[in-house]
Design a protein around this motif. Structure first.
Motif, PDB file in Angstrom:
ATOM      1  N   THR A  36       0.839  -1.199   0.000  1.00 32.08           N
ATOM      2  CA  THR A  36       0.000   0.000   0.000  1.00 32.08           C
ATOM      3  C   THR A  36       0.875   1.251   0.000  1.00 32.08           C
ATOM      4  N   SER A  39       2.616   1.601  -3.379  1.00 34.89           N
ATOM      5  CA  SER A  39       1.734   2.105  -4.422  1.00 34.89           C
ATOM      6  C   SER A  39       1.481   3.599  -4.256  1.00 34.89           C
ATOM      7  N   GLN A  40       1.368   4.067  -3.019  1.00 41.85           N
ATOM      8  CA  GLN A  40       1.165   5.495  -2.775  1.00 41.85           C
ATOM      9  C   GLN A  40       2.392   6.306  -3.173  1.00 41.85           C
ATOM     10  N   THR A  42       4.804   5.388  -5.401  1.00 42.92           N
ATOM     11  CA  THR A  42       5.207   5.252  -6.802  1.00 42.92           C
ATOM     12  C   THR A  42       4.097   5.586  -7.784  1.00 42.92           C
ATOM     13  N   GLY A  43       2.848   5.520  -7.335  1.00 42.44           N
ATOM     14  CA  GLY A  43       1.735   5.756  -8.247  1.00 42.44           C
ATOM     15  C   GLY A  43       1.277   4.506  -8.972  1.00 42.44           C
ATOM     16  N   PHE A  44       1.907   3.371  -8.709  1.00 43.31           N
ATOM     17  CA  PHE A  44       1.479   2.116  -9.307  1.00 43.31           C
ATOM     18  C   PHE A  44       0.245   1.608  -8.565  1.00 43.31           C
ATOM     19  N   ALA A  45      -0.605   0.891  -9.268  1.00 48.33           N
ATOM     20  CA  ALA A  45      -1.805   0.342  -8.642  1.00 48.33           C
ATOM     21  C   ALA A  45      -1.401  -0.765  -7.670  1.00 48.33           C
ATOM     22  N   GLU A  46      -1.993  -0.720  -6.486  1.00 51.80           N
ATOM     23  CA  GLU A  46      -1.669  -1.725  -5.472  1.00 51.80           C
ATOM     24  C   GLU A  46      -2.034  -3.124  -5.951  1.00 51.80           C
ATOM     25  N   SER A  47      -3.159  -3.247  -6.650  1.00 49.68           N
ATOM     26  CA  SER A  47      -3.577  -4.568  -7.135  1.00 49.68           C
ATOM     27  C   SER A  47      -2.574  -5.131  -8.128  1.00 49.68           C
ATOM     28  N   SER A  48      -1.982  -4.281  -8.955  1.00 48.18           N
ATOM     29  CA  SER A  48      -0.963  -4.743  -9.905  1.00 48.18           C
ATOM     30  C   SER A  48       0.294  -5.189  -9.176  1.00 48.18           C
ATOM     31  N   LYS A  51      -0.454  -8.611  -7.651  1.00 52.74           N
ATOM     32  CA  LYS A  51      -0.441  -9.657  -8.678  1.00 52.74           C
ATOM     33  C   LYS A  51       0.975  -9.988  -9.127  1.00 52.74           C
TER      34      LYS A  51
END
Length: 118
Positions: A36, A39-40, A42-48, A51
């Motif tokens: 989490t 993702s915050q 880097t801006g990448f989606a946490e779900s990605s 996965k």
């Protein structure tokens, strides 16, 4: 000598303290950020991220239900995704001969379309 017995609440608090980023070494580089937080930052989606970590495409820390990344793993991930493929030489350069051939083909196609509709 009597063994120390810890109840579930104490053990749970201990694990929570460790997994929320308690430094485990002498430097702050040892801290593992949760996905989490990654993702915050880097801006990448946490779900990605989840996965990719589960599929083994990203280096990460996995302990129990916790998945996270150290600063070095985050840097390696950013380096991996920020590299661009080399641009082949000659891309975007079109000879005048090629352009004239393309124009002629386009005109022929346009003439065919107007003859059919008439």
């Amino acid at each position: 000598m009597m063994r120390e017995q810890l109840d579930l609440a104490v053990v749970s608090d201990l694990f929570r303290a460790v997994l929320t980023g308690l430094p485990i070494g002498s430097t702050h580089q040892d801290r593992a950020y949760s996905l989490t937080e990654v993702s915050q930052r880097t801006g990448f989606a946490e779900s990605s991220l989840v996965k990719d970590c589960r599929a083994g495409r990203l280096a990460h820390v996995h302990y129990g239900d916790f998945r996270g990344m150290t600063p070095l793993q985050v840097a390696a991930m950013l380096q991996h995704y920020s590299t661009a493929a080399p641009v082949p030489t000659g891309v975007g350069v079109v000879d005048d001969d090629e352009l004239s051939v393309a124009r002629a083909q386009s005109l022929r196609a346009a003439n065919r379309a107007t003859r059919r509709s008439a």
